[in-house]
Design an enzyme around this catalytic site. Sequence first.
Site, PDB file in Angstrom:
ATOM      1  CG  ASP A   1      41.345  36.953  48.439  1.00  0.00           C
ATOM      2  OD1 ASP A   1      41.786  36.364  49.277  1.00  0.00           O
ATOM      3  OD2 ASP A   1      42.149  37.415  47.592  1.00  0.00           O
TER       4      ASP A   1
ATOM      5  N   GLY B   1      41.476  32.703  57.059  1.00  0.00           N
ATOM      6  CA  GLY B   1      40.325  32.990  57.484  1.00  0.00           C
ATOM      7  C   GLY B   1      39.140  32.789  56.238  1.00  0.00           C
ATOM      8  CE  LYS B   2      42.525  34.390  51.453  1.00  0.00           C
ATOM      9  NZ  LYS B   2      43.510  34.360  50.359  1.00  0.00           N
ATOM     10  CB  VAL B   3      38.607  27.376  53.021  1.00  0.00           C
ATOM     11  CG1 VAL B   3      38.089  25.925  52.917  1.00  0.00           C
ATOM     12  CG2 VAL B   3      38.789  28.203  51.876  1.00  0.00           C
TER      13      VAL B   3
END
Length: 351
Positions: free
Chosen positions: A263, A307-309
């Site tokens: 996050d 949209g984190k990894v």
Amino acid sequence: MNEISKINDTRKAELLSRQVEHIDIKSFDARPIIDAMDKMSFTSRDLARATGIYNQMLADPDCSIFLVIAGSTSAGGCMDLYAELVRNNMVDGIVATGATVVDMDFFEGLGHKHYQANEIPDDNVLRSLYIDRIYDTYIDEEQLQDCDFTINAIANSLEPKAYSSRAFIREMGKYLVEHGKKENSLVKLAYEHDVPIFCPAFVDSSAGFGLVKHQVDAMKAGKPYLTIDAIADFRELTDIKIAAGSTGLLMIGGGVPKNFIQDTVVCAEILGHEDVEVHKYAVQITVADVRDGACSSSTLKEAASWGKVSTALEQMVFAEAGSVMPLLASDAYHRGLWKDRPVRRWAKLFA
């Protein structure tokens, strides 16, 4: 001492007679095994690819690596493994459960041990003997309470104000430098190497008991007390992500630590850093089932939708981590890519 007490003491000593010995990744070279697994299929090839991605993280001079731990692998024999990753500059930050940091590592740093269960009697019998069980591993509850009271003593010695878990765990590391009985402690080594440890659910551990006692005693005496600031945790970890730029995740298990580190990308965007990179590399070792939709079992590809990894360099390994982490870590240690890595010391960002 009455006869029943003598019998109980004898029975307890019998059950707590075989210590868990933590694996030494330096004592064997897993490179040939990982190379062979790369030519196989199923979980073997997944592990080989995950190991390759971790080695890419180590070889990338711009990549800061976060070790993310949930579950009981530290109690099960991986404690020295994680300590070696810190000692040899193979990770730059840690996000973990309170149990990993406090009940397992800090606990052993105080000189206590985990024990193999040669037999598993009725758990009510274990309770009567003050023995706690983690699957086939035992902990002496009386020793665990010493951990609780040590946390309480540390809290009582500090200025009564708000602390992030990182700041408080750093004080725990300092305590072990001065009073600890184990050289290979993750908490101690992280303090010495300025590797920050974050524990987003810090009081869900032995720390919680010690801190509650600290707070209640202070309230009764009409004195101020310290608190753990979970918002500061999130802000500080996001600050590191913003400063680090390129990042890689080596995740054991899932749960809160996994989501917390992922996050940081979203949080950085909320703070106006729209150019922040998603986590470039990601490896997760878990036995969680993806079919129930739970966050702990969500795949890294699923995290990409948030949209984190990045999906380019990610690998899920569905295996019990205690069985495969020694191979991954030994391979990476013996390939030696860590020897040329920049030393980041992210804890100094908050000095």
